[in-house]
Structures are given as structure tokens and as C-alpha cells.
Scaffold this active site. Structure first.
Site: not given
Ligand code: F3S
Length: 281
Positions: A12, A41, A76, A98, A128, A166, A194, A224
Site C-alpha cells: 500500500c 513483514h 505503523h 504512514c 499500530e 487503519t 484506510c 491477506n
Molecule cells: Fe497502508 Fe497507511 Fe493504509 S500503511 S494500509 S496506506 S493506513
């Protein structure tokens, strides 16, 4: 053979930014470099960085033992105390939190200072959430299940501020907020989920529905990626789960017209590109 690669495949935005930050520091010649926890990871990436001299700090104790260097905060995020500790020790801090997580830190900091009780919907063990708690001026309450929400009792007559981890599931978040709402607290709810994960899944579903075969790339323990595989498999019977280009069976794909590719959240772009190139050659 034609190939369609999902735009949302792999890292992401926040993770990509954090990984890029570490490589940038390496290229600038900064030494020594530490990341507070593994930057992602993905063993391949962490090993590659290790070979370039980037060490992973696994605890606050390890951070405390440092005498010099640059500490990179991963996507995180971390609590305020870690920044203070880095500063106190005279270390250099590069913050790759992020921005979406950073926004939660700002919210809980402001709202807890204003006297609100912070409720975090998420997994209490997740780094996080650990970081978010570390920005609250009074102890936050963490809720993950309906059972925990039912048991919520705030004894002081203060308003609540509800935020979310998130990556929490939106439907579950809504259900938990509904339970809290029945208790008639004065509250504000800030939806801080998110949608990167959801977007990745929606795009994978759409592409899998349009192609003759679908390739899902990701680590064998990545939940995932497993989820992406299930979603694609439901749309396309010819769905294959691979970890790297070496697992690709071109014999099986040879008679296929259109191939789709997606990848789990910890899959580097390089691996996705290798698979794409192999399919096209
Ligand atoms: Fe990735 Fe930031 Fe969303 S780390 S999952 S873009 S909150």
C-alpha cells in the site's frame, strides 16, 4: 498471452513510502541505520536491507542501548515516548509513519487533551494500536469484539472519542459503534479505516472475473494473500497462488489467453514485475 496486473497489487502507499525511505537513507550513505521493528513483514526485503547494513531494533531495550545512529519509524507508527527516547539519546529520527496513522495520533492527542475518553477499535496487541495509545494523554480503551463493546463502562461523565485501527474491517467497526451508541454516551466517532486493503480486494475480484487465469503472489503465511486467493478463486477457477516467479508453472498457463496478476500487501514490486515478465516471454 496477455497480462493484466492489478494497480493495487502489493504494498500500500504507506508501506511503499516507508520501504523507500529506508533505501533512500542507505543510498545517502547514512550509517548506522536502524528500523524500530521490521520495516515490513517480508523476509526478502528485510534481509536485503540487513545486507546493506540496516539493523532491526526489536525492543525499547535495544533502542536504549544505542549510542549513535539513525532510527527509522515504520509505517505503523509509535507512541510519543519513543520519539522522546530517540531525542533524549541524541539519535537521529527519520519518521516513516504512514500519514493516515499520523492523523490518528493527532486526533487522539487533541481529543484526549480536551478531556475525552479515547476508545480505539482494533487489536490491542497490534503495533499500530500500541502507537496510537502512546499519543493519548489518559489511558485509552481498546475494543476488538462485540463482547468487549457490550462490557464497556466509562464511569466518569466525559465524552468519548472513538477511532479505529487503519486495517480494521469496516462492517465490524460499524457494528461495534452501534453497540456503543446504545449506551447513550456523548461521543464523536472518527472513521480512521484506510481502504487500501478493500481496494486491493475489490480490484482483484474484478480482474479475476475478466481473465482466463489469475495469479496471486504472496508469502505462504500471509493472511491477506490467502484472502485475495479465495476472492479470486471464487471468480476464476484457474487461480494460482505463488510466492515467487520460481513457483510459476508456465506449462499450465501456456494455453491461456488473458492472465490477471495481483499480490498481497507485503509483496515487493520487483517480484510482481518478474512474474509479469515471465508470463509475457
Ligand atoms: Fe497502508 Fe497507511 Fe493504509 S500503511 S494500509 S496506506 S493506513
Amino acid at each position: 498471452m496477455q497480462v493484466r496486473v492489478a494497480k493495487s497489487a502489493g504494498f500500500c502507499f504507506g508501506v511503499q513510502r516507508a520501504v523507500d525511505t529506508v533505501y533512500e537513507q542507505v543510498e545517502k550513505g547514512v550509517r548506522p541505520i536502524y528500523t524500530f521493528g521490521p520495516i515490513i513483514h517480508n523476509e526478502v526485503v528485510v534481509r536485503d536491507l540487513e545486507e546493506k547494513g540496516v539493523k532491526v531494533l526489536n525492543s525499547q531495550k535495544e533502542l536504549e542501548a544505542l549510542q549513535e545512529g539513525t532510527v527509522i519509524i515504520r509505517s505503523h507508527g509509535v507512541g510519543k515516548e519513543i520519539y522522546e527516547r530517540i531525542e533524549r539519546k541524541g539519535l537521529h529520527c527519520v519518521d516513516a509513519t504512514c500519514p493516515f496513522v499520523k492523523k490518528i495520533h493527532r486526533t487522539v492527542e487533541k481529543e484526549s487533551r480536551a478531556g475525552k475518553q479515547i476508545i480505539i477499535i482494533g487489536n490491542d496487541q497490534h503495533p499500530e494500536v500500541e502507537g496510537i495509545k502512546g499519543w493519548c494523554s489518559t489511558p485509552a480503551v481498546v475494543i476488538e469484539s462485540a463482547e468487549q463493546a457490550e462490557k464497556l463502562r466509562i464511569l466518569e461523565p466525559i465524552p468519548l472519542c472513538v477511532v479505529s485501527q487503519t486495517t480494521f474491517n469496516y462492517k465490524k467497526f460499524k457494528d461495534l459503534v452501534e453497540i456503543i451508541d446504545k449506551m447513550k454516551y456523548d461521543r464523536v466517532v472518527v472513521n480512521t479505516i484506510c481502504n487500501a486493503t478493500e481496494e486491493r480486494q475489490t480490484e482483484a475480484r474484478r480482474i479475476a472475473g475478466e481473465v482466463d487465469a489469475m495469479i496471486v503472489i504472496g508469502g505462504s503465511h500471509s493472511s491477506n494473500t490467502q484472502k485475495l486467493f479465495e476472492i479470486c478463486r471464487n471468480e476464476c477457477r484457474n487461480t494460482y497462488y505463488i510466492q515467487t516467479v520460481h513457483d510459476l508453472n508456465l506449462e499450465v498457463l501456456r494455453s491461456t489467453g488473458l492472465i490477471g496478476i495481483t499480490a498481497g500487501a507485503s509483496t515487493p514490486k520487483k517480484i510482481i514485475e518478474e512474474v509479469q515478465t515471465r508470463c509475457l516471454n
